[in-house]
Enzyme design. Sequence first.
Site, mmCIF file in Angstrom:
data_model
loop_
_atom_site.group_PDB
_atom_site.id
_atom_site.type_symbol
_atom_site.label_atom_id
_atom_site.label_comp_id
_atom_site.label_asym_id
_atom_site.label_seq_id
_atom_site.Cartn_x
_atom_site.Cartn_y
_atom_site.Cartn_z
ATOM 1 N N GLY A 258 0.826 -1.202 0.000
ATOM 2 C CA GLY A 258 0.000 0.000 0.000
ATOM 3 C C GLY A 258 0.860 1.252 0.000
ATOM 4 O O GLY A 258 2.086 1.192 -0.106
ATOM 5 N N GLU B 283 9.897 -2.154 3.929
ATOM 6 C CA GLU B 283 9.110 -2.098 2.686
ATOM 7 C C GLU B 283 9.985 -1.665 1.512
ATOM 8 O O GLU B 283 9.866 -2.180 0.402
ATOM 9 C CB GLU B 283 7.925 -1.149 2.864
ATOM 10 C CG GLU B 283 6.884 -1.709 3.824
ATOM 11 C CD GLU B 283 5.809 -0.718 4.213
ATOM 12 O OE1 GLU B 283 4.738 -1.162 4.619
ATOM 13 O OE2 GLU B 283 6.043 0.502 4.121
ATOM 14 N N LYS C 293 -5.865 8.047 -1.739
ATOM 15 C CA LYS C 293 -4.399 8.148 -1.649
ATOM 16 C C LYS C 293 -3.782 8.874 -2.840
ATOM 17 O O LYS C 293 -2.598 9.179 -2.835
ATOM 18 C CB LYS C 293 -3.777 6.746 -1.549
ATOM 19 C CG LYS C 293 -4.352 5.885 -0.437
ATOM 20 C CD LYS C 293 -3.966 6.390 0.918
ATOM 21 C CE LYS C 293 -4.452 5.550 2.064
ATOM 22 N NZ LYS C 293 -4.016 4.180 2.066
HETATM 23 C C1 5RP Z 1 3.086 0.900 6.229
HETATM 24 C C2 5RP Z 1 2.785 1.498 4.919
HETATM 25 C C3 5RP Z 1 1.427 1.276 4.354
HETATM 26 O O1 5RP Z 1 1.532 0.660 3.111
HETATM 27 C C4 5RP Z 1 0.745 2.611 4.209
HETATM 28 O O2 5RP Z 1 0.751 3.269 5.467
HETATM 29 C C5 5RP Z 1 -0.697 2.441 3.725
HETATM 30 O O3 5RP Z 1 -1.419 1.768 4.708
HETATM 31 P P1 5RP Z 1 -2.935 1.347 4.516
HETATM 32 O O4 5RP Z 1 -2.997 0.294 3.451
HETATM 33 O O5 5RP Z 1 -3.337 0.851 5.872
HETATM 34 O O6 5RP Z 1 -3.703 2.593 4.134
HETATM 35 O O7 5RP Z 1 3.580 2.159 4.287
HETATM 36 O O8 5RP Z 1 4.354 1.266 6.694
#
Ligand code: 5RP
Length: 223
Positions: A84, A105, A123
């Site tokens: 994500g 990540e 997003k």
């Molecule tokens: C975690 C991340 C996630 O991918 C990002 O915060 C998005 O999170 P979500 O899918 O809960 O909206 O970078 O470190």
Amino acid sequence: MAVTTAEHEKRAAAQAAAELVEDGMSVGLGTGTTVAYLVPALAARSLDVRCAVTSPRTEVLAREAGLRVERFSSLLHLDIAIDGADEVAPDGWLVKGGGGAHTREKLVASAADRFVVIVDSSKLVRALRPPVPLELVAFGLASTLRRLEAVGPVRRRDAGRSPDHGVICDYLGAVDDPQWLARTLRGVLGVVEHGLFPPEMVSEVIVGRGGRAERVHPGGGGW
Ligand code: 5RP
């Protein structure tokens, strides 16, 4: 409890990304609520895949779903990584690390032939904005924070340490020039990693819109 549009969109994007995985692949799994939809969608395909995970949370989810999790250091490269993001800019820059997992990540995304980002439509932003997550070395934290003052305001996050014992903070200054900021933050002694991901790292973005998944192409000039 009613399922929100964002949850529908996350699920749609995650299911579309799960379809990209093929039998025999090594797969990097990110962290977060969108990845929480990806894990069961991937497990439901009953493929023979080996997974590298980016956090203890994702490891629990993946093992519970019956996916084969291997140590990342035992996998030389990954065929695909799926994760994500907190923000996706039209030029393809990302902010990640809302869950404090951005260092792992980034390592996993960088090891993959293809890095697929899955997001709900909220997003997609016109321009990146703070916060930008940071992971800092715990040793000498006060002096690192002092060095960071020259770049912009930074706040320590009220959260536990990263799995690698780093301290999670957020940079709260302007993000007008992500390339400059990424280089500058990277250059501050004591910064392990920041949550800015450059466009070159991103193969594609899958966004849920309503109940559907669409592939969008960063660099196209706008959303
Ligand atoms: C975690 C991340 C996630 O991918 C990002 O915060 C998005 O999170 P979500 O899918 O809960 O909206 O970078 O470190």
